[in-house]
Design an enzyme around this catalytic site. Sequence first.
Site, PDB file in Angstrom:
ATOM      1  N   GLU A  46       0.836  -1.198   0.000  1.00  0.00           N
ATOM      2  CA  GLU A  46       0.000   0.000   0.000  1.00  0.00           C
ATOM      3  C   GLU A  46       0.876   1.256   0.000  1.00  0.00           C
ATOM      4  O   GLU A  46       1.813   1.377   0.783  1.00  0.00           O
ATOM      5  CB  GLU A  46      -0.898  -0.017   1.239  1.00  0.00           C
ATOM      6  CG  GLU A  46      -1.812   1.180   1.384  1.00  0.00           C
ATOM      7  CD  GLU A  46      -2.717   1.083   2.612  1.00  0.00           C
ATOM      8  OE1 GLU A  46      -3.642   1.898   2.727  1.00  0.00           O
ATOM      9  OE2 GLU A  46      -2.495   0.177   3.456  1.00  0.00           O
ATOM     10  N   LYS A 113      -9.254   2.822  -2.758  1.00  0.00           N
ATOM     11  CA  LYS A 113      -9.574   2.202  -1.468  1.00  0.00           C
ATOM     12  C   LYS A 113     -10.946   2.656  -0.977  1.00  0.00           C
ATOM     13  O   LYS A 113     -11.275   3.839  -0.998  1.00  0.00           O
ATOM     14  CB  LYS A 113      -8.488   2.577  -0.449  1.00  0.00           C
ATOM     15  CG  LYS A 113      -8.564   1.843   0.874  1.00  0.00           C
ATOM     16  CD  LYS A 113      -7.352   2.207   1.736  1.00  0.00           C
ATOM     17  CE  LYS A 113      -7.343   1.482   3.060  1.00  0.00           C
ATOM     18  NZ  LYS A 113      -6.151   1.832   3.871  1.00  0.00           N
ATOM     19  N   CYS A 151      -5.776  -3.160   2.051  1.00  0.00           N
ATOM     20  CA  CYS A 151      -5.673  -3.173   3.508  1.00  0.00           C
ATOM     21  C   CYS A 151      -7.026  -3.187   4.227  1.00  0.00           C
ATOM     22  O   CYS A 151      -7.669  -4.223   4.324  1.00  0.00           O
ATOM     23  CB  CYS A 151      -4.821  -1.989   3.972  1.00  0.00           C
ATOM     24  SG  CYS A 151      -4.141  -2.189   5.641  1.00  0.00           S
TER      25      CYS A 151
END
Length: 545
Positions: A46, A113, A151
Amino acid sequence: MSEFLRIAMAQFDFPVGAVAQNAERIIALIEQARDEHGADVVMFPELALSGYPPEDLLLRPGFLAHCQVAIERIAAATHGIVAVVGWPQSAGSVVYNVASVLCDGQVEQTYRKRELPNYAVFDERRYFEVDPNGSRCVFKVKGVPVGVLICEDLWFSEPLADTVCGGAELVLVPNASPYERGKHAQRDALLAERARETGAAIAYLNVVGGQDALVFDGASVVVDGHGRVHPAAAAFSDQWLVVDYMRSERRFVPLQWVVESEVSINALVWRAVVRGVQDYCRKNGFSKVWVGLSGGIDSALVLAIAVDALGADQVTAVRLPSRYTAELSNDLAAEQCHSLGVRLETVAIEPVFEGLLAALGPLFAGMAPDATEENLQSRSRGVILMALANKFGGLLLTTGNKSEYAVGYATIYGDMCGGYAPLKDIYKSQVFELAQWRNRVSDVLAIPPGVIHRPPSAELRAQQTDQDSLPPYEVLDGILSLYVDQEQSREDIIAAGYAAGVVDYVLNLVRINEWKRHQAAPGPKVSQRAFGRERRYPISNAYRG
């Protein structure tokens, strides 16, 4: 349609702000994954391009523009392989935390994200937005439908379920997840649950390395479509993970795969703290460190950590005896330095201390000695240690532990002097555990037994011990764990069996010493609730509870 897909997972350190250097390294790693490992897909952690967390660098338009240029350059250099690279994408007035799919010289897709963490050490909503139109990324490599999440997305069921509904059977998940005690078991249970819910295979890649108070442990894993978690990478290690995804069975076959036997909590904490010191020094231009060595357990443990992080030849210990320093303290400090091969210097503080007493004598006339004179000794040591680091170069490591920071049992501008605090998130009782563990795992005695078994003392007055001012550490740390780590109330702590008077005394110390903690050096986070960015209490605070 291919029977397998080869994935290279780059578990490496990508320093924050080093956009040009990170881009060069990513390009080199893409070529290595293709040419040496024969990978079809290479994935990076990330925000690998910017480093994680970039914090307020994300508010600088020039920084974001630099990232945009760099990702285009990486894409242009990507041929014969698919690369998934994390970076911060600026789109007009908003910024997204994204992972882009690069192939054949261009950016093929970009995933934004969905779940932005805004708790504990994370404040992603300060910087990033969620795409109001939603985001889904599924692409095919050798006929295999591959999805991408980032994540925190995986901590919720909907993003993975949606990606699988979009056709993905293998999901790549780049992460920047910092270490804390117990996190591995929690993470592995979550990954297994998500895989069983959807039948998707998961490649979970975590970044590694220290970034100020955060230490990222890597410890990347792959999870087959049946929910079996396969540890693939050693914790706190820079390395490749190369696996073949076998489509017919939705499982992984290792090619380059490091499997560790079960690692103890103490071993992981030690690695985290060592890596924290190592990377803080490296990323801030320090090749050597200084440690004030008292003959007590805290400074002894910090010395052992420093040696493991940088090597004995890059560490200098300094004894700073006073009229109250026991000869045993000097002897134990010398014994440890001899055992570890560390250079030891001695600078007596008595001339400095006497000078301060003489200068202040007329103003202090008629007043009894108290903590003021004790603090003058500690500040004399701080001045000397900072002068040595200033004159000869290097970073001064401060030696206080979490128990001391919690209750203010440390002298501001004295023993709190230093640029990094290795024990800042480690309670005193855990200091003893780590010292004993470190001695067990090495043929070289890191910490003399005499240091471990003697009663703790600041040696700022005759016959002093820590328990003159504090409850026994097993009691103190028990209360602090409930109050600081678990945010329990006074009533809850008393109900847990601690005496009301002791609880009130400890909680008051924690409250009135917030100002000291605001001025403390950073140190590596290893618990669920460390002092610093995830515990933000006001200094001026009238609340009691």
